[in-house]
Structures are given as structure tokens and as C-alpha cells.
Design an enzyme around this catalytic site. Structure first.
Site, PDB file in Angstrom:
ATOM      1  CB  ALA A  59      -2.762  -5.569  24.658  1.00 28.86           C
ATOM      2  CG  HIS A  60       0.118  -7.192  27.111  1.00 30.28           C
ATOM      3  ND1 HIS A  60       1.262  -8.988  28.143  1.00 30.28           N
ATOM      4  CD2 HIS A  60       0.810  -7.390  26.274  1.00 30.28           C
ATOM      5  CE1 HIS A  60       1.306  -9.940  26.718  1.00 30.28           C
ATOM      6  NE2 HIS A  60       1.006  -8.287  26.193  1.00 30.28           N
ATOM      7  CG  ASN A  61       3.408  -4.994  29.952  1.00 32.50           C
ATOM      8  OD1 ASN A  61       3.475  -6.266  29.270  1.00 32.50           O
ATOM      9  ND2 ASN A  61       3.941  -4.638  31.283  1.00 32.50           N
ATOM     10  CD  GLN A 101       0.680 -11.794  30.525  1.00 39.75           C
ATOM     11  OE1 GLN A 101       1.107 -10.723  29.740  1.00 39.75           O
ATOM     12  NE2 GLN A 101       2.088 -12.864  29.991  1.00 39.75           N
TER      13      GLN A 101
END
Length: 308
Positions: free
Chosen positions: A252-254, A211
Site C-alpha cells: 500500500a501507499h507510503n 494520491q
């Protein structure tokens, strides 16, 4: 008047509202309706019980113009030499009043950097910055003027904090994170942790996907205790202006969260979900990955959004 005392007239001049009663009465605190006393202010929500309003002993009562039997309540309070302020949003009046009376800002506190703080020589620290005991500031960090970093907080390399940020104790800001001005992070917040990224390899085992993105927090965002915002896989996880996030929320991511959205506790938002502007998300709700939530959406507590 002493510090943290103010007349009702001055409060109204700063906030607004229509006064019924003696504006020279001094207010020095706010209490609940049931615990109202001399020199205290109280506020009532629209559907508050009339008997409770009539029995309130606070020197100032703030109520809505839509309150049932408004004139009766005002008259009864005038007979007791108690003042009433009619304002279209009593809770907002309370919020602004308490900030004035209690001086909740810490602008008057002398800035200081504790001797035990570890600050890398390459870090750029603005004017009037406070840094608490055992805080760690890594290389190439930039901290804007008038920001406050609490005890035992960590700010990772290449991170940027704007002006007037308030970082409470035990906050973790990992590398490459960007905060704009006036961001508030409560204790236990983690920004920039690894996104939950894994892929099955040829041996049918989960293999970690690096990541390498970051987290971007825009102006006037407040994030509650023990909330986590993961960094993006390649790009940024972004929280836009004036978003308010409660405790124990997982982002969470993005993920992208539009401006002025408010999120209650224990919400989980999965990767690459996009939340629009001015949304309200109730406690314990879950939003699946890659979902788009339009502007103005209201999601009730404990709901799960599978698709839109």
C-alpha cells in the site's frame, strides 16, 4: 563441447566446492534426484533421504558437508563412476550452475524495438534497449541501457528505468515511477497505482484523497506476477535494494521495505508500514498500517501483525 555444456571442474572453478570423482565429466542440464541421468547434475537439501541419494544416477550430485553418512555416499557413487561435489549451500551451487549451463541471461539477444511500439518523441532510450510489440512509452520517460520492455507493457510519463531492467509482458508502470538498475518485474505487476486513500465527508460518504506521491524501486529488486505497489499519498512508496517479492502481493501507499527482505505470495502490507532489513515474511501474512517491523524479523505464513 557444444553450447550449454560444461565440465564439473569448470563449474567448481567458477563456484567453488570439493570434488570427489572425475572432473572432466560434462554436465548439460540439471534434474531432480529421482530423474537423474548421464550428464545431468542434481542437488540435495540437508535432510534428504539417504536411499534417494544412493540411488541418484546423475553424473554430478551436489551435497552439503553436513550430509549424514557423507563418506558412504561419496564411496558408493565413486564405485559407479559418478561424481560428487561437496558445497556448503547445494541450492546456491545449483542456482549458479543452471545460470551458467542454460545461459539464462539474454545478453546475447540482439536488441530491437518492435514497429508496433508507441514511443513518445520526448522519451530517452539508452543503448541496446529492447522494446516489445504494442508497448507504450509515454512522454519524458527515461530507459537505461540494456533494459528490456516486454510486449504490451506500459510506462507512464516522467518515469525512469535504470540500466539492465527486465520488464516482462503486460507490466504497468504508472507516471513518475523510479526504477534503479537491474530491476525485474514479472507479468501483471502494477507500479504506481492509487493508494487506498479515502476520508468521510460531511454527508458521511467516502471521499477520495488524491494520491500525488510516487513509487521508488531500488537496485536488484525482483517483483512477482500480479503484485501491486501503490504510490504514496504525498511522498514515495520505497522498495530498497535486493528485496524479493513473490506473486499476488499488495503493498500500500507510503510503505517502506528494507533491503534484502523477502516476501512470499499473497502478503498484504497496509499503508505507511515500515519493514526493516533482512526480514522474511511468509505467504498470506498481513501487516496493518503504520506498523514498524524491525530488521531480521521472521513472520510466519498466514500471520497477522496488529502491533509491534
Amino acid at each position: 563441447m557444444q553450447k550449454n555444456e560444461i565440465t564439473i571442474l569448470i563449474l567448481i572453478s567458477k563456484i567453488g566446492g570439493e570434488l570427489f570423482g572425475d572432473g572432466s565429466i560434462i554436465i548439460n542440464k540439471f534434474t531432480s534426484l529421482k530423474k537423474g541421468v548421464h550428464r545431468a547434475g542434481s542437488f540435495a537439501m540437508l535432510n534428504c533421504d539417504e536411499k534417494l541419494l544412493l540411488s541418484c544416477k546423475s553424473s554430478m550430485l551436489v551435497i552439503s558437508p553436513e550430509t549424514k553418512n557423507l563418506q558412504k555416499i561419496i564411496k558408493e557413487r565413486l564405485n559407479k563412476n559418478l561424481a560428487t561435489v561437496v558445497f556448503n549451500n547445494p541450492k546456491l551451487f545449483f542456482s549458479r550452475s543452471i545460470s551458467i549451463i542454460c545461459d539464462t541471461s539474454s545478453d546475447n539477444v540482439e536488441p530491437s524495438i518492435h514497429s508496433s511500439a508507441q514511443i513518445h518523441a520526448s522519451a530517452k532510450i539508452g543503448l541496446n534497449v529492447s522494446i516489445g510489440a504494442n508497448a507504450v512509452i509515454e512522454q519524458n520517460v527515461v530507459i537505461g541501457s540494456k533494459s528490456k520492455i516486454g510486449d504490451f507493457s506500459f510506462i507512464g510519463e516522467n518515469s525512469i528505468l535504470g540500466e539492465g531492467c527486465l520488464i516482462h509482458p503486460n507490466v504497468t508502470i504508472l507516471k513518475n515511477t523510479e526504477l534503479s538498475d537491474e530491476v525485474i518485474l514479472h507479468s501483471g505487476v502494477v507500479l504506481g497505482s492509487d493508494g487506498f486513500g479515502y476520508t468521510l465527508n460531511n454527508e458521511n460518504c467516502w471521499e477520495k484523497v488524491p494520491q500525488i506521491g510516487n513509487v521508488v524501486i531500488k537496485k536488484n529488486v525482483e517483483i512477482g506476477a500480479n503484485t501491486v505497489v501503490d504510490r504514496g499519498t504525498l511522498d514515495s512508496t520505497i522498495i530498497y535494494e535486493n528485496v524479493k517479492i513473490d506473486n499476488l502481493v499488495q503493498i500500500a501507499h507510503n510503505v517502506k521495505i528494507g533491503e534484502n527482505t523477502i516476501i512470499a505470495g499473497c502478503v498484504g502490507i497496509a499503508g505507511s508500514a515500515i519493514i526493516g532489513k533482512n526480514c522474511q515474511i511468509g505467504g498470506g501474512a498481513g501487516i496493518l498500517d503504520h506498523i514498524y517491523i524491525p530488521d531480521q524479523t521472521v513472520i510466519g505464513p498466514m500471520s497477522t501483525v496488529h502491533s509491534t
